[in-house]
Design a protein around this motif. Structure first.
Motif, mmCIF file in Angstrom:
data_model
loop_
_atom_site.group_PDB
_atom_site.id
_atom_site.type_symbol
_atom_site.label_atom_id
_atom_site.label_comp_id
_atom_site.label_asym_id
_atom_site.label_seq_id
_atom_site.Cartn_x
_atom_site.Cartn_y
_atom_site.Cartn_z
ATOM 1 N N TYR A 18 -1.438 -3.112 -4.033
ATOM 2 C CA TYR A 18 -0.643 -3.391 -5.214
ATOM 3 C C TYR A 18 0.134 -4.680 -4.987
ATOM 4 O O TYR A 18 0.620 -4.941 -3.892
ATOM 5 N N GLY B 79 -4.164 1.564 -2.718
ATOM 6 C CA GLY B 79 -3.820 0.171 -2.991
ATOM 7 C C GLY B 79 -4.999 -0.752 -2.793
ATOM 8 O O GLY B 79 -6.125 -0.307 -2.599
ATOM 9 N N PHE C 60 0.846 -1.187 0.000
ATOM 10 C CA PHE C 60 0.000 0.000 0.000
ATOM 11 C C PHE C 60 0.884 1.241 0.000
ATOM 12 O O PHE C 60 2.011 1.219 0.494
ATOM 13 N N ALA D 229 3.602 -0.165 -6.706
ATOM 14 C CA ALA D 229 3.383 0.790 -5.615
ATOM 15 C C ALA D 229 4.303 2.000 -5.758
ATOM 16 O O ALA D 229 3.906 3.137 -5.497
#
Length: 312
Positions: free
Chosen positions: A285, A283, A240, A291
């Motif tokens: 991700y 996110g 995230f 990210a």
């Protein structure tokens, strides 16, 4: 350009394709109307920007208007992970359009990218920042990589040249209330097409591709000092991008609303003491590289104290 001149130019271009032995991949040399294109960019939220100096992975970059820019290096591409998300100048990324990410060129600007391994060349609009992997100088959209013939391979050695007249014209039009440009008198601008300039083969030395490794902490900066922590683990996500932590929920909600332009955003409530903390995160991700690209875009908009975190 009159209809007659354009027709003659297209005939000449088709002849060039035939002479170069590329008739198996005929491409129409289409013109885009500059006023209409700029109007569409603005309506989508796109702006003209150069940007502030910044540092990524220990390397400093200074965005500038460099109309003599020409460089040879590796090109990569990005696709559906970022489709319909915002680029660094505010446009919506369309992986089927011919666009590109560059670390320092103005946004937008127009470049010619030539694949030195097969001679194919395209003209693309730069509207994003990146890439930050060593030796890579440009990230093309999925469509751009497809047209240049390296989509399946992943990377290719390319030559990138800024087109001065076209880049000045799109800047002038972006900054004009009428979306017009005196620089490009006929108000048309050629791009989003593929042009095979030759079949010349270049000898390219190949090396084994290695995944990008992040250190435990790096620093990125714009006008302010920005500390960005990157997990040292190389395992896959979820990851995230944390853009803030607040004791006040209303402030967290305000930040979350502001971050929606970058994708899915969530507010997490954590109790580190008797008082709650509201963390705002983008996110999830599945890779740090994905990210990191979102983090770069957030920083480019002037937000600081951004952190990549793993699922807790």
């Amino acid at each position: 350009m009159t209809i007659l001149k354009r027709y003659k130019f297209q005939l000449g271009f088709c002849a060039l394709l035939l002479l170069s032995g590329c008739a198996s991949e005929p491409k129409e040399f289409a013109y885009k109307n500059l006023q209409e294109e700029v109007a569409a960019i603005k309506e989508d939220g796109g702006i003209y920007k150069v940007g502030n100096p910044y540092t990524v992975l220990g390397q400093s970059y200074t965005p500038k208007e460099d109309y003599d820019y020409e460089e040879v290096g590796m090109a990569s591409w990005y696709g559906d992970d970022f489709h319909n998300k915002r680029t660094a100048n505010g446009e919506t990324y369309d992986m089927r359009a011919v666009t590109a990410a560059h670390r320092t060129l103005p946004l937008p600007s127009i470049v010619r990218v030539t694949n030195l391994e097969n001679g194919k060349s395209i003209i693309a609009r730069v509207n994003d920042r990146g890439p930050y992997v060593k030796n890579r100088i440009i990230d093309l959209s999925e469509k751009g990589a497809e047209l240049l013939g390296y989509k399946n391979k992943g990377t290719a050695k390319v030559k990138v040249e800024i087109l001065e007249k076209e880049s000045r014209a799109i800047k002038e039009a972006m900054l004009s209330p009428t979306n017009s440009s005196k620089t490009y008198g006929n108000n048309t601008i050629p791009y989003s097409n593929t042009q095979t300039v030759s079949n010349t083969k270049y000898e390219i030395s190949t090396t084994t591709r290695r995944p990008l490794q992040y250190t435990s902490e790096i620093t990125l900066s714009s006008n302010a000092n920005t500390n960005v922590s990157i997990p040292s683990s190389t395992e896959e996500g979820p990851f995230f991008v944390q853009v803030g932590a607040f004791a006040d929920y209303d402030k967290a909600k305000q930040m979350a609303d502001n971050m929606k332009r970058f994708g899915n955003v969530t507010i997490y409530e954590a109790y580190l003491s008797k008082n709650g903390v509201y963390r705002v995160r983008l996110g999830a991700y599945q890779s740090k590289a994905e990210a990191m690209k979102i983090l770069d875009r957030v920083l480019d908009y002037g937000h600081s104290d951004v952190t990549i975190v793993e699922q807790e």
